[in-house]
Design a protein around this motif. Structure first.
Motif, PDB file in Angstrom:
ATOM      1  N   VAL A  90      13.933   0.516 -39.282  1.00 34.77           N
ATOM      2  CA  VAL A  90      14.061  -0.804 -38.653  1.00 34.77           C
ATOM      3  C   VAL A  90      15.525  -1.109 -38.364  1.00 34.77           C
ATOM      4  CG1 VAL A  90      13.771  -3.278 -39.019  1.00 34.77           C
ATOM      5  CG2 VAL A  90      11.930  -1.708 -39.630  1.00 34.77           C
ATOM      6  N   ALA A  91      16.423  -0.816 -39.314  1.00 36.18           N
ATOM      7  CA  ALA A  91      17.845  -1.064 -39.103  1.00 36.18           C
ATOM      8  C   ALA A  91      18.378  -0.233 -37.940  1.00 36.18           C
ATOM      9  CB  ALA A  91      18.621  -0.754 -40.383  1.00 36.18           C
ATOM     10  N   ALA A  92      17.990   1.037 -37.876  1.00 36.52           N
ATOM     11  CA  ALA A  92      18.442   1.889 -36.777  1.00 36.52           C
ATOM     12  C   ALA A  92      17.907   1.389 -35.437  1.00 36.52           C
ATOM     13  CB  ALA A  92      18.001   3.332 -37.022  1.00 36.52           C
ATOM     14  N   PHE A  93      16.633   0.994 -35.388  1.00 37.93           N
ATOM     15  CA  PHE A  93      16.047   0.469 -34.148  1.00 37.93           C
ATOM     16  C   PHE A  93      16.807  -0.776 -33.679  1.00 37.93           C
ATOM     17  CE2 PHE A  93      11.585   2.200 -35.446  1.00 37.93           C
ATOM     18  CZ  PHE A  93      12.025   3.488 -35.184  1.00 37.93           C
ATOM     19  N   ALA A  94      17.114  -1.666 -34.623  1.00 40.91           N
ATOM     20  CA  ALA A  94      17.816  -2.895 -34.266  1.00 40.91           C
ATOM     21  C   ALA A  94      19.200  -2.595 -33.705  1.00 40.91           C
ATOM     22  CB  ALA A  94      17.922  -3.813 -35.481  1.00 40.91           C
ATOM     23  N   TYR A  95      19.871  -1.591 -34.262  1.00 45.73           N
ATOM     24  CA  TYR A  95      21.218  -1.276 -33.783  1.00 45.73           C
ATOM     25  C   TYR A  95      21.204  -0.511 -32.475  1.00 45.73           C
ATOM     26  CZ  TYR A  95      24.414  -3.350 -37.028  1.00 45.73           C
ATOM     27  OH  TYR A  95      25.172  -4.269 -37.707  1.00 45.73           O
ATOM     28  N   VAL A  96      20.104   0.173 -32.152  1.00 37.23           N
ATOM     29  CA  VAL A  96      19.967   0.705 -30.795  1.00 37.23           C
ATOM     30  C   VAL A  96      19.970  -0.455 -29.798  1.00 37.23           C
ATOM     31  CG1 VAL A  96      18.398   1.860 -29.201  1.00 37.23           C
ATOM     32  CG2 VAL A  96      18.800   2.840 -31.455  1.00 37.23           C
ATOM     33  N   GLY A  97      19.251  -1.516 -30.135  1.00 39.58           N
ATOM     34  CA  GLY A  97      19.251  -2.698 -29.279  1.00 39.58           C
ATOM     35  C   GLY A  97      20.616  -3.335 -29.179  1.00 39.58           C
ATOM     36  N   ASP A  98      21.311  -3.455 -30.314  1.00 40.10           N
ATOM     37  CA  ASP A  98      22.648  -4.054 -30.320  1.00 40.10           C
ATOM     38  C   ASP A  98      23.613  -3.223 -29.477  1.00 40.10           C
ATOM     39  OD1 ASP A  98      24.592  -6.025 -31.878  1.00 40.10           O
ATOM     40  OD2 ASP A  98      25.519  -4.039 -31.902  1.00 40.10           O
ATOM     41  N   ALA A  99      23.564  -1.891 -29.625  1.00 34.27           N
ATOM     42  CA  ALA A  99      24.447  -1.028 -28.853  1.00 34.27           C
ATOM     43  C   ALA A  99      24.158  -1.130 -27.362  1.00 34.27           C
ATOM     44  CB  ALA A  99      24.308   0.418 -29.323  1.00 34.27           C
ATOM     45  N   THR A 100      22.893  -1.293 -27.011  1.00 31.50           N
ATOM     46  CA  THR A 100      22.530  -1.450 -25.604  1.00 31.50           C
ATOM     47  C   THR A 100      23.194  -2.684 -25.005  1.00 31.50           C
ATOM     48  OG1 THR A 100      20.394  -0.366 -25.973  1.00 31.50           O
ATOM     49  CG2 THR A 100      20.600  -1.742 -24.006  1.00 31.50           C
ATOM     50  N   VAL A 101      23.171  -3.776 -25.745  1.00 27.87           N
ATOM     51  CA  VAL A 101      23.775  -5.011 -25.241  1.00 27.87           C
ATOM     52  C   VAL A 101      25.283  -4.868 -25.145  1.00 27.87           C
ATOM     53  CG1 VAL A 101      24.060  -7.477 -25.631  1.00 27.87           C
ATOM     54  CG2 VAL A 101      21.893  -6.383 -26.196  1.00 27.87           C
ATOM     55  N   SER A 102      25.916  -4.379 -26.213  1.00 27.87           N
ATOM     56  CA  SER A 102      27.377  -4.337 -26.239  1.00 27.87           C
ATOM     57  C   SER A 102      27.944  -3.376 -25.199  1.00 27.87           C
ATOM     58  CB  SER A 102      27.866  -3.956 -27.638  1.00 27.87           C
ATOM     59  OG  SER A 102      27.382  -2.690 -28.021  1.00 27.87           O
ATOM     60  N   HIS A 103      27.233  -2.274 -24.893  1.00 27.32           N
ATOM     61  CA  HIS A 103      27.773  -1.280 -23.975  1.00 27.32           C
ATOM     62  C   HIS A 103      27.326  -1.474 -22.522  1.00 27.32           C
ATOM     63  CE1 HIS A 103      28.671   0.804 -27.744  1.00 27.32           C
ATOM     64  NE2 HIS A 103      29.471   1.574 -27.060  1.00 27.32           N
ATOM     65  N   TRP A 104      26.129  -2.014 -22.309  1.00 28.68           N
ATOM     66  CA  TRP A 104      25.560  -1.984 -20.973  1.00 28.68           C
ATOM     67  C   TRP A 104      25.256  -3.349 -20.369  1.00 28.68           C
ATOM     68  CZ3 TRP A 104      26.621   2.363 -18.983  1.00 28.68           C
ATOM     69  CH2 TRP A 104      26.582   3.534 -19.737  1.00 28.68           C
ATOM     70  N   LEU A 107      13.305  -1.851 -26.088  1.00 24.41           N
ATOM     71  CA  LEU A 107      12.146  -2.736 -26.192  1.00 24.41           C
ATOM     72  C   LEU A 107      11.070  -2.105 -27.075  1.00 24.41           C
ATOM     73  CD1 LEU A 107      10.463  -4.590 -23.204  1.00 24.41           C
ATOM     74  CD2 LEU A 107       9.122  -3.565 -25.011  1.00 24.41           C
ATOM     75  N   VAL A 108      10.741  -0.846 -26.793  1.00 21.95           N
ATOM     76  CA  VAL A 108       9.698  -0.155 -27.561  1.00 21.95           C
ATOM     77  C   VAL A 108      10.130   0.040 -29.004  1.00 21.95           C
ATOM     78  CG1 VAL A 108       8.473   2.031 -27.802  1.00 21.95           C
ATOM     79  CG2 VAL A 108       8.694   0.964 -25.551  1.00 21.95           C
ATOM     80  N   LEU A 109      11.400   0.378 -29.215  1.00 24.37           N
ATOM     81  CA  LEU A 109      11.884   0.593 -30.580  1.00 24.37           C
ATOM     82  C   LEU A 109      11.832  -0.692 -31.407  1.00 24.37           C
ATOM     83  CD1 LEU A 109      14.908   3.000 -30.006  1.00 24.37           C
ATOM     84  CD2 LEU A 109      12.658   3.545 -30.952  1.00 24.37           C
ATOM     85  N   VAL A 110      12.206  -1.801 -30.787  1.00 20.72           N
ATOM     86  CA  VAL A 110      12.147  -3.074 -31.520  1.00 20.72           C
ATOM     87  C   VAL A 110      10.702  -3.429 -31.849  1.00 20.72           C
ATOM     88  CG1 VAL A 110      12.568  -5.551 -31.348  1.00 20.72           C
ATOM     89  CG2 VAL A 110      14.327  -3.947 -30.604  1.00 20.72           C
ATOM     90  N   LEU A 111       9.796  -3.199 -30.902  1.00 19.28           N
ATOM     91  CA  LEU A 111       8.382  -3.436 -31.187  1.00 19.28           C
ATOM     92  C   LEU A 111       7.867  -2.508 -32.288  1.00 19.28           C
ATOM     93  CD1 LEU A 111       6.714  -3.997 -27.696  1.00 19.28           C
ATOM     94  CD2 LEU A 111       6.976  -5.665 -29.545  1.00 19.28           C
ATOM     95  N   ALA A 112       8.436  -1.309 -32.361  1.00 21.60           N
ATOM     96  CA  ALA A 112       8.012  -0.359 -33.395  1.00 21.60           C
ATOM     97  C   ALA A 112       8.367  -0.845 -34.795  1.00 21.60           C
ATOM     98  CB  ALA A 112       8.655   1.006 -33.145  1.00 21.60           C
ATOM     99  N   ALA A 113       9.246  -1.849 -34.884  1.00 17.40           N
ATOM    100  CA  ALA A 113       9.580  -2.410 -36.191  1.00 17.40           C
ATOM    101  C   ALA A 113       8.459  -3.279 -36.751  1.00 17.40           C
ATOM    102  CB  ALA A 113      10.872  -3.230 -36.104  1.00 17.40           C
ATOM    103  N   LEU A 114       7.570  -3.764 -35.884  1.00 18.70           N
ATOM    104  CA  LEU A 114       6.528  -4.690 -36.333  1.00 18.70           C
ATOM    105  C   LEU A 114       5.628  -4.117 -37.423  1.00 18.70           C
ATOM    106  CD1 LEU A 114       5.472  -6.442 -33.000  1.00 18.70           C
ATOM    107  CD2 LEU A 114       6.615  -7.481 -34.968  1.00 18.70           C
ATOM    108  N   PRO A 115       5.146  -2.863 -37.296  1.00 16.00           N
ATOM    109  CA  PRO A 115       4.283  -2.337 -38.365  1.00 16.00           C
ATOM    110  C   PRO A 115       4.980  -2.222 -39.716  1.00 16.00           C
ATOM    111  CG  PRO A 115       4.067  -1.011 -36.371  1.00 16.00           C
ATOM    112  CD  PRO A 115       5.228  -1.931 -36.168  1.00 16.00           C
TER     113      PRO A 115
END
Length: 428
Positions: free
Chosen positions: A236-250, A395-403
């Motif tokens: 979950v932490a790694a998925f969240a930081y993929v999202g954070d990196a996406t925002v900060s870089h792109w 998007l998919v990775l963040v949703l994958a945190a739900l389970p």
């Protein structure tokens, strides 16, 4: 520890989070100036930048082993000044090898700093008996906003890095050195042997004995929680930081090149993201106390995925800006709760503070893995496929945190739903 001393330790630790958020923002927001000063070609820049999270992950893992012998508070008191001095070193160097050394020292020390800060935050939350870790991370977000603002001002004034970094590092050094004496109580970051803690039911429990030096105990079998319990939190932490990196870089490039925003408008998405991250963390502890960590993580994941969906489908820049703002609100609550959940699992399993520290170090390393993988992955998919469809990855990775949200439920240390401990906690 009395409630007054807990408050002092909490304020001191918040200052450390604030200073680290400021320092990190001062580095990442002046990357073009760093590249120009050292004459780094565009092709070589990603290698230099990737080295920071890679070495930070190594520093975090090393800290997990180090705190079996040295208290986390000691690691923090040494690592934070090193981070700041490395930042100043980046400003005064002029050769590529000097930049490599300074960035390497910055990365290793930042990993140790982030790990030890979160260890102390989890330990302090355990002694408080209620959620406080989101507020500490809010201080980090506030520092990030302050650092970005200072970097903007320095760029506007045309200040070279050797006249920009050192004058800012000096007051930050003073702040962290002063804070270090406040959270330096031996019972923060490693509870004293035999100190009674009040469980939610009101019955005292005894913490594991520590070594005579005051460092966490080294006895086997209690240093780490079961890997099966920790793995979902790391994911979950790694998925969240993929999202954070996406925002900060792109986010800026996406708004300008895909959604047709101006250069000036393209600077707004990350600012909006940081502002809503601060807002989410500022109120997050209250929400956790009321509804519990599981509901907060689920809500955060749904908000973040909705934000990515809005960004991917946005017809224009204003919709994209709103999507990035929603993203910040959703992602803001997830990572702090992974640290808190790891500490709860370790403590509830009877392993004690040393296992919680080891879990925090491993979780911290997983956040750097998300940073290291996230931006290159989304960028490569955007080039090969489509920038809009590339947003489907986080998007998919963040949703994958739900389970995995159920992993955030504590066995004995529950927050929300009437299970919060009394405000005053008897810790001896």
């Amino acid at each position: 520890m009395t409630e007054a001393r807990l408050r002092r330790a909490r304020r001191a630790l918040a200052l450390s989070f604030l200073a680290q958020g400021t320092a990190f923002a001062l580095l990442v927001t002046r990357v073009p100036a760093v590249q120009q000063q050292y004459g780094i070609p565009d092709a070589h820049l990603p290698v230099h930048l990737a080295g920071v999270p890679l070495l930070a992950g190594l520093g975090s893992v090393a800290t997990g082993a180090l705190v079996t012998r040295v208290p986390a508070r000691t690691v923090l008191r040494w690592a934070q000044p090193v981070v700041l001095l490395a930042l100043a070193g980046i400003g005064v160097g002029g050769r590529a090898w000097q930049l490599g050394v300074a960035l390497g020292v910055f990365g290793l020390a930042a990993g140790a700093l982030d790990a030890s800060m979160n260890m102390l935050g989890v330990s302090l939350q355990r002694e408080y008996g209620r959620s406080i870790v989101l507020g500490l991370h809010a201080a980090y977000s506030l520092g990030g906003i302050a650092g970005a603002g200072l970097a903007w001002g320095g760029a506007r004034l045309g200040l070279p890095l050797d006249r920009f970094y050192p004058p800012l590092v000096l007051p930050l050094l003073a702040v962290v050195l002063l804070a270090g004496h406040r959270y330096g109580d031996r019972r923060i970051g490693g509870t004293q042997p035999g100190t009674p803690l009040r469980t939610p039911s009101g019955t005292p429990s005894r913490t594991p004995p520590s070594t005579p030096s005051g460092a966490p105990p080294r006895a086997g079998g209690g240093r780490r929680p079961a890997g099966r319990a920790l793995l979902p939190l790391c994911l979950v932490a790694a998925f969240a930081y993929v999202g954070d990196a996406t925002v900060s870089h792109w986010s800026a490039t996406y708004l300008r090149d895909v959604l047709g925003g101006s250069e000036a408008f393209a600077t707004l998405p990350y600012s909006a993201y940081m502002a809503t991250t601060l807002l989410g963390r500022a109120v997050g502890d209250l929400v956790v106390r009321r509804y519990g960590a599981v509901a907060v993580v689920r809500g955060g994941a749904l908000l973040a995925s909705g934000g990515f969906a809005a960004v991917a489908a946005a017809p224009g820049p204003w919709t994209g800006l709103a999507g990035f703002a929603v993203l910040g609100l959703g992602l803001s609550v997830i990572v702090p709760q992974t640290f808190a959940a790891a500490g709860r699992h370790a403590t509830a399993a009877g392993h004690g503070p040393p296992a919680a520290d080891a879990a925090v170090a491993r979780l911290n390393a997983s956040t750097y893995a998300g940073l290291l993988v996230g931006a290159p992955l989304v960028g490569a998919l955007g080039e090969a496929w489509s920038p809009r469809w590339a947003m489907a990855v986080p998007l998919v990775l963040v949703l994958a945190a739900l389970p995995y949200a159920g992993s955030f439920a504590g066995r004995t240390d529950r927050y929300g739903g009437g299970h919060e401990r009394p405000r005053t906690v008897d810790v001896g």
